[in-house]
Design an enzyme around this catalytic site. Structure first.
Site, PDB file in Angstrom:
ATOM      1  N   PHE A  15       0.833  -1.211   0.000  1.00 23.39           N
ATOM      2  CA  PHE A  15       0.000   0.000   0.000  1.00 23.39           C
ATOM      3  C   PHE A  15       0.869   1.264   0.000  1.00 23.39           C
ATOM      4  O   PHE A  15       0.859   2.046  -0.970  1.00 23.39           O
ATOM      5  CB  PHE A  15      -0.936  -0.069   1.217  1.00 23.39           C
ATOM      6  N   LYS A  95      10.951 -11.895  10.982  1.00 20.99           N
ATOM      7  CA  LYS A  95      12.128 -12.056  10.125  1.00 20.99           C
ATOM      8  C   LYS A  95      12.374 -10.824   9.252  1.00 20.99           C
ATOM      9  O   LYS A  95      13.506 -10.383   9.091  1.00 20.99           O
ATOM     10  CB  LYS A  95      11.977 -13.305   9.246  1.00 20.99           C
ATOM     11  N   GLY A 106      22.854  -3.650   5.243  1.00 18.54           N
ATOM     12  CA  GLY A 106      24.115  -4.118   4.653  1.00 18.54           C
ATOM     13  C   GLY A 106      24.251  -3.621   3.227  1.00 18.54           C
ATOM     14  O   GLY A 106      25.332  -3.176   2.796  1.00 18.54           O
ATOM     15  N   TYR A 149       5.236  -7.794  15.750  1.00 20.19           N
ATOM     16  CA  TYR A 149       5.384  -6.584  14.928  1.00 20.19           C
ATOM     17  C   TYR A 149       6.108  -5.488  15.718  1.00 20.19           C
ATOM     18  O   TYR A 149       7.096  -4.914  15.253  1.00 20.19           O
ATOM     19  CB  TYR A 149       4.006  -6.100  14.496  1.00 20.19           C
ATOM     20  N   LYS A 153       9.929  -4.087  14.870  1.00 21.23           N
ATOM     21  CA  LYS A 153      10.199  -2.698  14.483  1.00 21.23           C
ATOM     22  C   LYS A 153      11.115  -2.008  15.489  1.00 21.23           C
ATOM     23  O   LYS A 153      11.931  -1.159  15.110  1.00 21.23           O
ATOM     24  CB  LYS A 153       8.880  -1.932  14.332  1.00 21.23           C
ATOM     25  N   ARG A 190      -7.958  -4.155   8.680  1.00 26.63           N
ATOM     26  CA  ARG A 190      -7.824  -2.865   9.356  1.00 26.63           C
ATOM     27  C   ARG A 190      -9.182  -2.171   9.389  1.00 26.63           C
ATOM     28  O   ARG A 190     -10.077  -2.485   8.612  1.00 26.63           O
ATOM     29  CB  ARG A 190      -6.807  -1.984   8.647  1.00 26.63           C
TER      30      ARG A 190
HETATM   31  N1  UDP Z   1     -11.263  -2.091  14.742  1.00 19.04           N
HETATM   32  C1  UDP Z   1     -12.632  -2.237  14.823  1.00 19.04           C
HETATM   33  N2  UDP Z   1     -13.271  -3.001  13.876  1.00 19.04           N
HETATM   34  C2  UDP Z   1     -12.618  -3.619  12.863  1.00 19.04           C
HETATM   35  C3  UDP Z   1     -11.219  -3.446  12.762  1.00 19.04           C
HETATM   36  C4  UDP Z   1     -10.560  -2.688  13.724  1.00 19.04           C
HETATM   37  O1  UDP Z   1     -13.276  -1.693  15.731  1.00 19.04           O
HETATM   38  O2  UDP Z   1     -13.276  -4.305  12.057  1.00 19.04           O
HETATM   39  C5  UDP Z   1     -10.567  -1.268  15.733  1.00 19.04           C
HETATM   40  C6  UDP Z   1      -9.353  -1.928  16.380  1.00 19.04           C
HETATM   41  O3  UDP Z   1      -9.742  -2.660  17.520  1.00 19.04           O
HETATM   42  C7  UDP Z   1      -8.484  -0.741  16.727  1.00 19.04           C
HETATM   43  C8  UDP Z   1      -8.827   0.299  15.656  1.00 19.04           C
HETATM   44  O4  UDP Z   1     -10.053  -0.126  15.076  1.00 19.04           O
HETATM   45  O5  UDP Z   1      -8.842  -0.223  17.994  1.00 19.04           O
HETATM   46  C9  UDP Z   1      -7.776   0.409  14.564  1.00 19.04           C
HETATM   47  O6  UDP Z   1      -7.488  -0.882  14.121  1.00 19.04           O
HETATM   48  P1  UDP Z   1      -6.555  -1.214  12.893  1.00 19.04           P
HETATM   49  O7  UDP Z   1      -6.541  -2.706  12.758  1.00 19.04           O
HETATM   50  O8  UDP Z   1      -6.985  -0.432  11.715  1.00 19.04           O
HETATM   51  O9  UDP Z   1      -5.117  -0.680  13.270  1.00 19.04           O
HETATM   52  P2  UDP Z   1      -4.293  -0.512  14.634  1.00 19.04           P
HETATM   53  O10 UDP Z   1      -4.276   0.945  14.855  1.00 19.04           O
HETATM   54  O11 UDP Z   1      -4.954  -1.240  15.764  1.00 19.04           O
HETATM   55  O12 UDP Z   1      -2.969  -1.081  14.298  1.00 19.04           O
END
Ligand code: UDP
Length: 321
Positions: A15, A95, A106, A149, A153, A190
């Site tokens: 993305f 990884k 590197g 994750y 990072k 997401r």
């Molecule tokens: N979330 C939600 N419903 C969904 C997907 C995510 O309520 O179907 C919430 C999730 O619990 C988080 C926020 O939306 O609090 C953002 O989630 P995302 O996975 O986009 O990214 P994050 O910021 O958590 O890495």
């Protein structure tokens, strides 16, 4: 940047990576895009294939990487990046953040290239300081489901700093907060793809927990502008890039219902383990060191552009759950 400069973008079919490739080409650079297509998608870059300054290498940055010719910049963006992706791909996530970052550094050392690491607001974990400033060390659970994750990072940042201090590699670290826009995977789990797909399909929007947790959403063009300014800047320490406009997840859902005109309602699902309760970048450092950079695209406008992308694809992608 002069037209002869050459950049490698790892994760270039993802993305954010694909937007970076496009923008670097627009700025006159030669672009080498590398991706193993684990979560990236050729569809994100197929329009770039006809471009004479664009090359694609189907390679996994976790293994030894070979790029013939000079490189002036390496932008290391390879990694699964949505909570569903890294829950399903925890080992690959660890990884690419560790071994992949080592390989990319590197290569930067060998080519005398400037290296930019895509880090994340996840290094702050479930933050106890709000908004998050770069000098906050974070509140991360290393053994929770997001640990693969977050810790990868954090390790990647430490590795970049070690190459900077020990080998004199020019490194830059961007801490990316929640970003959205066209080319997000519709079923990556997401919140934006989930809510938009559900609204377009007339399904209820799945709010995790009570929806009072907050996030701050940055449109991808604003992020890319910030990243490229950081790449060209002298700032060697981590820098937040994101949009400080913060809202609850329920408010975000309401915005999407309003925009789509959907009659969907909310339904609830349990809050995932270690889901951060609040997140908002403090961008005062970015403003100061990146020539007054700040986000320009209003949420309503960015959502409109993203919706057009989703509308054109919604019938071709199966629902996430
Ligand atoms: N979330 C939600 N419903 C969904 C997907 C995510 O309520 O179907 C919430 C999730 O619990 C988080 C926020 O939306 O609090 C953002 O989630 P995302 O996975 O986009 O990214 P994050 O910021 O958590 O890495």
């Amino acid at each position: 940047m002069s037209s002869t400069e050459r950049a490698l973008v790892t994760g270039g079919a993802g993305f954010i990576g694909s937007h970076l490739c496009e923008r670097l080409l627009d700025d006159g650079l030669e672009v080498v895009c590398m991706d193993n297509l684990l979560t990236g998608d050729m569809a994100n870059i197929e329009h770039l294939f006809g471009h004479e300054r664009f090359k694609f290498f189907h390679q996994d940055v976790t293994n030894h990487i070979h790029v013939p010719g000079r490189l002036d910049y390496i932008l290391h963006f390879a990694s699964p990046a949505s909570p569903i992706d890294y829950l399903q791909l925890p080992i690959q996530t660890l990884k690419v953040g560790s071994l992949g970052t080592h390989k990319a550094l590197g290569l930067a050392r060998d080519k005398k290239a400037r290296f930019l690491l895509a880090s994340t607001s996840e290094v702050y974990g479930d933050p106890q300081v709000h908004p998050q400033k770069e000098d906050y060390w974070g509140h991360v659970n290393p053994v929770g489901p997001r640990g693969c994750y977050d810790e990868a990072k954090r390790f990647a940042e430490a590795m970049a700093m070690a190459y900077q201090r020990h080998h004199g590699v020019e490194t830059r670290i961007v801490r990316i907060f929640n970003t959205y826009g066209p080319r997000m995977r519709l079923n990556d789990g997401r919140v934006l793809p989930a809510f938009m797909s559900q609204a377009l399909r007339g399904e209820d929007l799945t709010v995790f927990g009570d929806g009072s947790q907050t996030r701050s959403f940055c449109y991808v063009d604003d992020l890319v502008e910030g990243i490229l300014r950081l790449l060209r800047s002298d700032e060697k320490m981590p820098t937040n890039i994101g949009n400080p406009r913060e809202m609850t997840i329920r408010e975000f859902g309401e915005k999407i219902l309003e925009l789509t005109g959907s009659k969907s309602k909310f339904c609830t699902k349990p809050l995932p383990t270690d889901d951060p309760k609040q997140r908002r970048p403090d961008i005062s450092k970015a403003k100061a060191v990146l020539g007054g950079w700040e986000p320009k695209v209003a949420l309503e406008e960015g959502l409109k552009r993203t919706l057009e992308y989703f509308q054109a694809r919604i019938d071709r992608v199966p629902a996430a759950n």
